[in-house]
Each structure stands twice: as structure tokens, then as C-alpha cells.
Design a protein around this motif. Structure first.
Motif, short mmCIF file in Angstrom:
data_model
loop_
_atom_site.label_atom_id
_atom_site.label_comp_id
_atom_site.label_asym_id
_atom_site.label_seq_id
_atom_site.Cartn_x
_atom_site.Cartn_y
_atom_site.Cartn_z
N LEU A 45 -10.05 -5.67 -5.53
CA LEU A 45 -9.23 -4.96 -4.54
C LEU A 45 -7.74 -5.15 -4.84
O LEU A 45 -6.94 -4.22 -4.62
CB LEU A 45 -9.58 -5.43 -3.13
CG LEU A 45 -10.93 -4.91 -2.63
CD1 LEU A 45 -11.30 -5.56 -1.30
CD2 LEU A 45 -10.89 -3.38 -2.48
N LEU A 47 -6.53 -5.41 -7.81
CA LEU A 47 -6.34 -4.47 -8.91
C LEU A 47 -6.15 -3.05 -8.38
O LEU A 47 -5.24 -2.32 -8.81
CB LEU A 47 -7.55 -4.54 -9.84
CG LEU A 47 -7.70 -3.48 -10.94
CD1 LEU A 47 -6.65 -3.66 -12.01
CD2 LEU A 47 -9.09 -3.57 -11.58
N VAL A 48 -6.98 -2.65 -7.44
CA VAL A 48 -6.85 -1.31 -6.85
C VAL A 48 -5.48 -1.17 -6.18
O VAL A 48 -4.84 -0.12 -6.28
CB VAL A 48 -7.98 -1.05 -5.83
CG1 VAL A 48 -7.75 0.26 -5.09
CG2 VAL A 48 -9.33 -1.03 -6.53
N GLY A 49 -5.04 -2.22 -5.53
CA GLY A 49 -3.72 -2.20 -4.92
C GLY A 49 -2.61 -1.95 -5.95
O GLY A 49 -1.68 -1.17 -5.72
N VAL B 51 -11.31 2.98 -12.80
CA VAL B 51 -11.28 1.98 -11.73
C VAL B 51 -12.34 2.33 -10.68
O VAL B 51 -12.99 1.44 -10.12
CB VAL B 51 -9.87 1.90 -11.09
CG1 VAL B 51 -9.88 1.06 -9.83
CG2 VAL B 51 -8.87 1.34 -12.10
N GLY C 52 -4.41 2.33 -2.46
CA GLY C 52 -3.95 1.01 -2.90
C GLY C 52 -3.43 0.18 -1.74
O GLY C 52 -3.75 -1.00 -1.62
N GLU C 53 -2.66 0.81 -0.87
CA GLU C 53 -2.12 0.07 0.29
C GLU C 53 -3.25 -0.33 1.24
O GLU C 53 -3.22 -1.42 1.84
CB GLU C 53 -1.08 0.91 1.02
CG GLU C 53 0.17 1.12 0.14
CD GLU C 53 1.33 1.76 0.87
OE1 GLU C 53 1.48 1.55 2.09
OE2 GLU C 53 2.10 2.49 0.23
N SER C 55 -6.28 -1.02 0.29
CA SER C 55 -6.99 -2.12 -0.38
C SER C 55 -6.23 -3.44 -0.23
O SER C 55 -6.85 -4.51 -0.11
CB SER C 55 -7.17 -1.80 -1.86
OG SER C 55 -8.01 -0.68 -2.02
N GLU C 56 -4.90 -3.35 -0.23
CA GLU C 56 -4.11 -4.58 -0.10
C GLU C 56 -4.41 -5.30 1.21
O GLU C 56 -4.33 -6.52 1.29
CB GLU C 56 -2.61 -4.26 -0.20
CG GLU C 56 -2.17 -3.98 -1.63
CD GLU C 56 -0.72 -3.53 -1.74
OE1 GLU C 56 0.04 -3.70 -0.77
OE2 GLU C 56 -0.36 -2.97 -2.80
N GLN C 59 -7.53 -7.32 0.47
CA GLN C 59 -7.73 -7.91 -0.86
C GLN C 59 -7.97 -9.43 -0.87
O GLN C 59 -8.74 -9.92 -1.68
CB GLN C 59 -6.58 -7.53 -1.79
CG GLN C 59 -5.25 -8.17 -1.49
CD GLN C 59 -4.12 -7.53 -2.30
OE1 GLN C 59 -4.32 -6.59 -3.04
NE2 GLN C 59 -2.92 -8.03 -2.12
N LEU D 45 -14.87 -0.14 -1.21
CA LEU D 45 -15.11 0.02 -2.65
C LEU D 45 -15.84 1.32 -2.95
O LEU D 45 -15.59 1.97 -3.98
CB LEU D 45 -15.89 -1.19 -3.18
CG LEU D 45 -15.05 -2.47 -3.29
CD1 LEU D 45 -15.91 -3.67 -3.64
CD2 LEU D 45 -13.94 -2.29 -4.33
#
Lengths: 146, 146, 146, 146
Positions: A45, A47-49, B51, C52-53, C55-56, C59, D45
Motif C-alpha cells: 500500500l 508503494l501504491v501511495g 502495480v 494513492g492518497e 492507500s496512504e 498503509q 487492493l
């Protein structure tokens, strides 16, 4: 060293080994007692960020020419940092999953070379939506891993 | 070589250099006349696609312990391939953007070491939502780049 | 209205239509003369940035129970904003691609119902890596679209 | 109904409510006893996986004009399915996190309207890297959420 147009390969660049980065990341985490946070899915996660932050750099730009000739130094530095963040989490994720990433990458390249033979894939440029489908178009349309 | 628990760094692994992968990718594309497809944003979207495939491996599994002790060989092989696909597109993207990825990664690690000093970040584990916030919690809560 | 455990569906929630959001986004862009930036790939990369945000937020947390009972209000508000950002770019991307998103979603759900029939997929929980593969395991292992 | 150029908003489209999709997804999971798999991070995910599939559609195309005038029906259908997969997981993720997604989206739009006032953001197009920075450029450069 650079052609100014990118895509020249590794000539003239710092030949950093993936194993060196893996060791630096492992030490970094150990020094801070952060191994407890570095589970596979946490790192994935993260990494996705970072991929998100990388995308933000390119999101409003429209098409960007190779080499980034018209980018200023600060923007290129920022890009280098976001590419690095993705790389470092990827290296760390592989490590905590006990995957030899360098070895896996070399094997994947060999597999791709078999999957996309030069004599089939090389040739004059084809548009993706050509009505007439020939071998090279088919090959290129199915490219997941170039 | 492995502890069986992952996260040990690069010891005992193939010390493949990022520059070697960049050169192999550049040659791979040139041989197939695929440079025309390898624009920065094309490669970035291809990276996002990979990804996604990496995430699919982990999506229904719940938490996964480090080392993947209970994964079979086929699943670990598959994981190695998806990690490699992400890596190869990342290396290629950096290359066409004229970024020295290995150099950038080493500099980013140094920057992170300054940002997260050991004496501040090390310490007994803190939950993320502790009401009482102390230095180590704050540091850890703001970690973007570990 | 909520079970406190999530996953209860839309009961008691604001029945906002996708078309309403699409119109609000179109007006928002038109008012600011931002249509020039809203090309499909720009919006797609912006969507990736927002994912991405999102996921952060998750994370470093390890597994998170449904309902988020132990999250504070500020964290839940932040989560709502990031989920919204993904949604709004998704709605906008569909719109500029001339895709009727609500219609497409209903059709996809019907397709999924055919692909994963209740009588095949329902049953006692199976581990994903069971050596013995039966129908329900196969079905579940291949689930892309639940 | 469509301008053929996309970005027209929701006029003429199916006014499907987010709550309807949330309920359909909740029922779909309950019928198959799949709630056990629908934890927040599993769904996140899965969402990332679908964003990857969406990106694959656009990855080798270079810039794509709004409206997708030159795409064939099969490709547009495929696009509609991938957009739907992202939407459905997003709706489901919000639901299991007890977030009222429609309500959150409306509030986020209001917040964005305050953050990017029309009189500041509207105006002649500015390049992103203009040396001369004025208010509208600054506003646009910092746009996370359009």
C-alpha cells in the motif's frame, strides 16, 4: 552521457545494485525498529501511495516528450525522488517476501524475449486499432510486459 | 541465505545493477522498434497496470506474514514476475525521462536518514492513534518514505 | 442506520445519483475553464493519484476491521474525502469518455451474477491455497469482480 | 444526448444512485457468503487491481481525445466494464468503512468550490511552468481535486 532524448539505457549512470538498496533499506528499518511496520501488504500500500505521487507529477501535463527537455531542474529532481520512493518500497517489498528481485527481473526479461520474438514484433509501426490484424499488430496489442 | 522471514537485505542475492536492467530494456525496445510506444506517460500507465497485477496477488489474502512461508513455489514465482514487471517499467520510465535512478535512490535514502533521525524515530512501538502524542509517534505518523 | 460493522448497503444513506455528480463536475470544470485539462489520460492519472492518497490512509495500519470502530472522526472524515476524490475523478473520466457509468455498473453487476452463480460460489469458507480444489474454491480464486 | 465530445455531465444518462449500487453489492456478497473476504484492505487492493486494468486500456495509446470518437464498440464496452469495476469496489469499500459516499462526495465538491474560487481560477490558459506566477497559475498548479 545522455542523448537528451532518454531511453539510452544505463550507460554513464551510477551502477547501483538492487542488493545494495535492499541492504540499505533493511538497515534503515532495523535502526529505527520499523520492521514491525514492514509487512508485505503495508509495504504494497505504501508503494501504491508512491505511485500515486509519481502520477501526480504527470497528471495535468498532457503528453510529455522523452528526455523532458523543457522541465526545470526542480521538477526533474522531484521526479527523481518519486521514482526513487517507488523503487525503494518495491525493493523492500521483494525483500520481506524473500524474492530475489534482480534474479527475478533477469528471468522475466528472458521470458519476455521468448514471448515477443524480434522477427515477429519488429516492423513498421502499426496503429493499435487497425482493422487489418497481422502478426505484429496482434503481438503488440497483447503486450503486457515490454 | 535467507532468514525465512524476509527483510534481511541483499545478502546472498543476485547483485544486478539498475544500469544493467536499463540497458537490457533499451535494447529490448530498440530491437522491436518499440521506442515509439515508450513515451513517459505510456510507460507510467503500464507501470500502474503492473502495480494492479501485483495487488491482485495480495487482494483476497488478508494479512500476509513476512517470508511467505506458506506460499507454494508457483505463487512465489508469480509474485517474482509481477514485482519484476513493476521494476522493469520503472527502470524504463526513469531512463526515458533521463533520470539516473540508482543515483536518485541513494540520494533519497540519505534525505530520508536526515528526515527520520534514528534517535527520534527509534523506540518502543506506539499505536498510530494514541491520544498521547510524543515525538516518536509523530515521526512515525508522518512517514511517507521509509 | 448502520450496524456499526459496515457492509450494510445503502440504507439510510444519501441517495446521490451518479448523474448528479457528473453534472456538478462538468459545471465545476466549465465555470473555471478547466475542460482543457480534462482529457481522458489526464483524468486517469489524477484518479491514480487519488487512489494513492487513499492507500496512504491504510498503509501502516495492518489489517483494519470493518466499520472502523476505533477510528476518530477526523480520520473518518479524511477517509471520506479521499474516497470522494477517487469517485469524482472516476465519474468525470467516464463522462469525458462518453460512458454512461451508472448503466455500465448495473450491467456489470448482472454479468458478475452470471459469472459467479450463488449455488456454485456459496458455501463454507475455503482457504485460497487449499490443495484440494473444488468448485467453490476455483470460483473464489478467480474472482476479479465481486 | 451526447455532444460526441464527452464532459457534458449526467444529462440523458441513467440516474443510478450510489445507494442502489451499495445495496446491490451488499446483497451480492451476502448471497455468496463473501463478506468474510470484504475487509477494507482486501477491497482497497481489489480496487487498485481494477485501476490497473483500467490503465491497461489507455497505456499504449498516447493521448486520447475526449469522446473516444474513433474507438470501436467492443473497446468502449470494455472501458465501461473496467470503470464499473473500479466504481463497484469503491462503493463497497466506502460501505464496509461506514462512509456515506454520496454525502461525502457532495461535501467534497463544496469544499473544492471554496478552495478554487471561480474568479481566481478562471481565465486564459496558463502553462504550468510559466516563470511568471500569478494567482490563477498558482491555483491551477496546486490543484489536487478538480
Amino acid at each position: 552521457m545522455s542523448s537528451g532524448n532518454g531511453g539510452v539505457g544505463g550507460a554513464g549512470r551510477n551502477p547501483v545494485a538492487l542488493t545494495e538498496l535492499a541492504t540499505l533499506m533493511a538497515d534503515f528499518a532495523a535502526d529505527r525498529e520499523w520492521d514491525q511496520f514492514h509487512s508485505p501488504r503495508n509495504l504494497l500500500l505504501a508503494l501504491v501511495g508512491e505511485v500515486g505521487e509519481l502520477s501526480e507529477i504527470f497528471q495535468w501535463k498532457g503528453e510529455v516528450p522523452r528526455g523532458l527537455a523543457d522541465w526545470n531542474e526542480a521538477d526533474k529532481e522531484h521526479l527523481g525522488e518519486e521514482l526513487s520512493d517507488v523503487l525503494l518500497y518495491l525493493v523492500r517489498l521483494a525483500d520481506v517476501c524473500d524474492v530475489d528481485l534482480g534474479d527475478a527481473a533477469l528471468r522475466k526479461l528472458q521470458k519476455n524475449a521468448v514471448k515477443y520474438p524480434v522477427h515477429v514484433c519488429k516492423g513498421p509501426s502499426k496503429k493499435y486499432n487497425d482493422d487489418e490484424e497481422d502478426v505484429s499488430t496482434v503481438a503488440r496489442n497483447n503486450v503486457d510486459d515490454v
